[in-house]
Design a protein around this motif. Structure first.
Motif, short mmCIF file in Angstrom:
data_model
loop_
_atom_site.label_atom_id
_atom_site.label_comp_id
_atom_site.label_asym_id
_atom_site.label_seq_id
_atom_site.Cartn_x
_atom_site.Cartn_y
_atom_site.Cartn_z
N HIS A 57 0.87 -1.18 0.00
CA HIS A 57 0.00 0.00 0.00
C HIS A 57 0.91 1.23 0.00
N HIS A 110 -0.56 -1.78 -6.65
CA HIS A 110 -1.89 -1.52 -7.18
C HIS A 110 -1.94 -0.09 -7.73
N GLU A 111 -2.79 0.12 -8.72
CA GLU A 111 -2.88 1.43 -9.37
C GLU A 111 -3.14 2.55 -8.36
N ASN A 112 -3.95 2.30 -7.35
CA ASN A 112 -4.26 3.35 -6.37
C ASN A 112 -3.05 3.76 -5.54
N THR A 152 1.78 -1.24 -12.56
CA THR A 152 0.61 -1.31 -11.69
C THR A 152 -0.39 -2.33 -12.22
N TYR A 153 -1.28 -2.73 -11.36
CA TYR A 153 -2.29 -3.74 -11.71
C TYR A 153 -3.59 -3.36 -11.03
N GLU A 154 -4.67 -4.01 -11.43
CA GLU A 154 -5.97 -3.75 -10.82
C GLU A 154 -6.41 -4.87 -9.88
N ASP A 155 -6.38 -6.10 -10.36
CA ASP A 155 -6.85 -7.21 -9.53
C ASP A 155 -5.71 -7.99 -8.89
N GLY A 156 -4.57 -8.01 -9.53
CA GLY A 156 -3.43 -8.77 -9.02
C GLY A 156 -2.51 -9.19 -10.16
N HIS A 212 -4.87 -8.21 -4.93
CA HIS A 212 -5.46 -6.94 -4.50
C HIS A 212 -6.73 -7.21 -3.72
N GLY A 234 -5.90 0.52 -1.75
CA GLY A 234 -4.88 -0.02 -2.65
C GLY A 234 -4.08 -1.16 -2.06
N SER A 244 -2.52 -4.76 -1.13
CA SER A 244 -2.17 -6.04 -1.74
C SER A 244 -1.58 -6.95 -0.68
#
Length: 291
Positions: free
Chosen positions: A96, A119-121, A141-145, A159, A167, A169
């Motif tokens: 994070h 993560h993108e956030n 970066t990634y969204e789900d993993g 994620h 954000g 993971s």
């Protein structure tokens, strides 16, 4: 009335003189911190120092780390990584965006050539902070993993939608059966839930349950903060959150104010979970805000 030139000069000089002192104080805070390595299973190690626990994969493919604590500790972290095989990690995964988990990003990217993933956030939040150097931003970066195959092991970077922040993971090392939770686990302590950055209590509990569903009794857990742990202790942590949340929620629904609940306090059995950063009053406030 205008400030006399000589007085302005003295004030400016005082401010400039204070800057090195502030920087020195920041360094002094970490001067006696010792970064230590603990071997776990397979290629996995844990580094402790100040801030979030660091996960490490060290082997024939090189070194990968999960989180990197505070910036003043970067060289000490690198020295310990050198003992494990290389002081130049190929990858840094941020669980994070908080500074006790991302503070050494710029050092490892700029001076050691590491690629930073998150993560993108995490990138969005770090980029919005003018104190964070561009070199500290995740470049992947990634969204789900994402899956990473490294040192003969499979790393599942997962994620969790809502929890400590928006954000978060966690990283599951499949073959050695080791889980790094990031700050979705404060072992034996009330957790910090960043409600200003998308975190909330119910989302936190749901995310912890998702991780519990993916592990077994043999899983070794690297928490974000605290000693190495296991599934039983992680489940106990979730139980603490659930019980205290339901307790505070019931009092709020009865019409009790936040000050009322603070005055009443939690049951005595939760006293040992209080610590310097999140004491009982802060934890009650967190629970009350989301109840």
């Amino acid at each position: 009335m205008k400030t006399p030139l000589i007085l302005r000069s003295l004030l400016t000089a005082a401010v400039i003189a204070a800057l090195p002192v502030s920087l020195a104080n920041a360094q002094d805070r970490f001067a006696n911190v010792e970064v230590k390595a603990t071997a776990i299973k397979g290629a996995v190690h844990m580094l402790t120092g100040a801030g979030g626990n660091i996960g490490v994969s060290a082997g024939d493919d090189g070194v990968l780390i999960i989180d990197d604590q505070f910036a003043p500790l970067a060289e000490k972290i690198a020295e310990q990584l050198g003992e494990l095989g290389s002081d130049k990690p190929k990858f840094v995964i941020n669980t994070h965006y908080h500074g006790d988990h991302t503070g050494s990003n710029a050092f490892f990217h700029s001076h050691k050539g590491a690629t930073i993933l998150a993560h993108e956030n995490v990138r969005i939040r770090l980029a919005s902070d003018e104190k964070v150097a561009p070199e500290a931003l995740p470049t992947i970066t990634y969204e789900d993993g994402i899956k990473i195959y490294f040192n003969g092991e499979t790393l599942h970077v997962i994620h969790l939608a809502v929890g400590h922040t928006d954000g978060d993971s966690a990283v599951l090392f499949e073959q050695p059966n080791v889980l790094h939770t990031g700050d979705l686990f404060f072992n034996g302590r009330f957790p910090y839930i960043d409600q200003g950055a998308g975190g909330n209590v119910e989302g936190y509990m749901e995310s912890v349950q998702q991780l519990l569903n993916r592990i077994d009794d043999d899983t070794v857990i690297i928490p974000g903060h605290g000693a190495l742990s296991n599934k039983a202790e992680y489940a106990n942590f979730l139980g603490m959150i659930s019980e205290t949340f339901n307790y505070v929620k019931a009092l709020k629904e009865e019409g009790k104010s936040l000050d009322d609940v603070k005055a009443m306090g939690l049951e005595e059995k939760w006293a040992s979970w209080s610590w310097n950063f999140i004491n009982e009053e802060k934890w009650i406030t967190t629970l009350y805000n989301d109840a």
